[in-house]
Write an enzyme that holds these catalytic residues in place. Sequence first.
Site, PDB file in Angstrom:
ATOM      1  N   ASP A 136       0.900  -1.142   0.000  1.00  0.00           N
ATOM      2  CA  ASP A 136       0.000   0.000   0.000  1.00  0.00           C
ATOM      3  C   ASP A 136       0.946   1.200   0.000  1.00  0.00           C
ATOM      4  O   ASP A 136       1.599   1.481   1.018  1.00  0.00           O
ATOM      5  CB  ASP A 136      -0.867   0.013   1.272  1.00  0.00           C
ATOM      6  N   HIS A 137       1.052   1.890  -1.125  1.00  0.00           N
ATOM      7  CA  HIS A 137       2.144   2.863  -1.232  1.00  0.00           C
ATOM      8  C   HIS A 137       2.011   4.006  -0.220  1.00  0.00           C
ATOM      9  O   HIS A 137       2.985   4.677   0.085  1.00  0.00           O
ATOM     10  CB  HIS A 137       2.305   3.380  -2.672  1.00  0.00           C
ATOM     11  N   HIS A 179      -5.674   2.907   1.462  1.00  0.00           N
ATOM     12  CA  HIS A 179      -4.936   4.075   1.960  1.00  0.00           C
ATOM     13  C   HIS A 179      -5.622   4.738   3.155  1.00  0.00           C
ATOM     14  O   HIS A 179      -4.997   5.049   4.164  1.00  0.00           O
ATOM     15  CB  HIS A 179      -4.766   5.117   0.854  1.00  0.00           C
TER      16      HIS A 179
HETATM   17  C1  BG6 Z   1      -3.794   4.875  -6.043  1.00  0.00           C
HETATM   18  C2  BG6 Z   1      -5.163   4.971  -6.646  1.00  0.00           C
HETATM   19  O1  BG6 Z   1      -3.703   3.758  -5.201  1.00  0.00           O
HETATM   20  O2  BG6 Z   1      -3.533   6.049  -5.286  1.00  0.00           O
HETATM   21  C3  BG6 Z   1      -5.289   6.207  -7.508  1.00  0.00           C
HETATM   22  O3  BG6 Z   1      -5.406   3.820  -7.439  1.00  0.00           O
HETATM   23  C4  BG6 Z   1      -4.899   7.439  -6.736  1.00  0.00           C
HETATM   24  O4  BG6 Z   1      -6.608   6.340  -8.021  1.00  0.00           O
HETATM   25  C5  BG6 Z   1      -3.554   7.240  -6.054  1.00  0.00           C
HETATM   26  O5  BG6 Z   1      -4.845   8.524  -7.643  1.00  0.00           O
HETATM   27  C6  BG6 Z   1      -3.237   8.383  -5.116  1.00  0.00           C
HETATM   28  O6  BG6 Z   1      -1.917   8.274  -4.686  1.00  0.00           O
HETATM   29  P1  BG6 Z   1      -1.088   9.568  -4.297  1.00  0.00           P
HETATM   30  O7  BG6 Z   1       0.218   9.025  -3.837  1.00  0.00           O
HETATM   31  O8  BG6 Z   1      -0.991  10.402  -5.551  1.00  0.00           O
HETATM   32  O9  BG6 Z   1      -1.861  10.261  -3.228  1.00  0.00           O
END
Ligand code: BG6
Length: 514
Positions: free
Chosen positions: A201-202, A264
């Site tokens: 989960d980044h 997230h």
């Molecule tokens: C991803 C989603 O996991 O996270 C995207 O699939 C979203 O839809 C993105 O835009 C948001 O990540 P960040 O790091 O730009 O907040």
Amino acid sequence: MAPTSQRVDITPAQETLSPVEPCIFVIFGGSGDLARRRLIPALYNLLLDGLLPSNYVVLGLGRTAMSDEEFRASVRDGVVKHSRQALVEDPWNSFARHVFYLAGDNNDPQTYTRLKARAEELERSFQLPGNRIFYLSIPPSSFTPVCDGLAGSGLAGVPATRSPYARIIVEKPIGRDLASAQAINRVTGRVFDESQIFRIDHYLGKETVQNLMVVRFANSIFEPIWNHKYIDHVQITVSETEGVGTRATYYEEAGALRDMVQNHMLQLLFLVAMEPPYSLASDVVRNSKMEVLRCLRPITAKDVEQFTVRAQYTKGTAHGKPMPGYRCEKGVKPDSTTETYVALKCFVENWRWSGVPFYLRTGKALPLRASEVAVQFKDTPQILFNANSQMPQAPNVLTLRIQPEEGLSLRIVSRVPGTRGQTHPVEMNFKYGEVFGRPSPEAYERLLLDVMAGDASRFMRRDAVEASWAWITTILDAWEKLEQRWLPEYQAGTWGPVEADRLIQDDGRTWQIP
Ligand code: BG6
């Protein structure tokens, strides 16, 4: 100790890091977007920061026919466009000598025989000890052939063997409901032991998300007041300015609840609500988060309309540019009921959080890109400076900004200079960029390094993935029963539908504008 306003420079080498052993890093979906935009730039940045192991090989595997040289040229372009640090010729050339490509179809058993031969040949020539990391940047429908192929060829190693290790990284979507998430976990679990599986989960790799635990548990002033006695409510916002862009095929099947809340936003909620873990060991931290999930009150059909709002953006203007409505975006069905916005209220039913609402909202095509957690404290008694009920004093709010402008601010009430004895809310502000002077590493840099070091604390465990899907699936089922053919709407470039304002206003509260 340096005062907070003074800039503090810390080089990567000063950080405490677990040792990282030489390994081969195989990317399934190597010719795809994620490899070009995120994975290869992350590895290149690790090299620039001196954090890659002394010896390594990156092997992209994809369907597109390409030579090693063509692959290097394509990922070089990705680094030029997407890397945090600029491409510098010498380090790039040294990195590129470790980068290779193999064309192959995931469904063809021959691919794994060829992969094994290539991996072993590279391991011999780079004198690698046999540690292997497999990154699955592929649709979940390919997980079965890939896991079976890795097992059949012997590439997956012996489960739970520590040395040399075999580890697998799984990208989202890890399912679209409880049943599909369980199916994915069964497929990977048949071949790999839980200790070998790293579910990404980044958000957990973002510096400021990691900082949530530090703010809570490295400062003695917060923990005593971090509970229902002092906190009125918590707001978690992840707003994005972009629309669905080129991802309509995926997004139509997902929607904001699956795409952002299941992973997230729930992770942010866990970090805010968890009990202090007794150590930072990965399973101890993950157990604490899991406890929050166990206490999360399900939102069932009877209260789904009162506790959740979903909506879709319509035509509007974002950053001065016209934006089409969601249903007119390329690849979206004209009668789509996929939500691009969701707001919900939930409760963590334990002693600490009894009666404290957590309001979550996320959406595409909103006015600002901002992710933040706002913890609002209870009002002071209505005497002294808060005696005028017609003009209540602004409450204290601690805002933890995940992005952009990473940092935190605390709203307090201060006296306005002068003779009239007026008070006014002011912000105490800490900005990462100003204090630490260097940009934070990208989330993928942190996470890939964690996998190489075998540290799973920032990855999702099987039980947590399934429990969060179970919680989300209850909402999805309740929504399905409503059989709504039109969702509430909000104009692109605005802060969501009026229904979301009502969700919080009915409780006598308002959304914080980031
Ligand atoms: C991803 C989603 O996991 O996270 C995207 O699939 C979203 O839809 C993105 O835009 C948001 O990540 P960040 O790091 O730009 O907040």
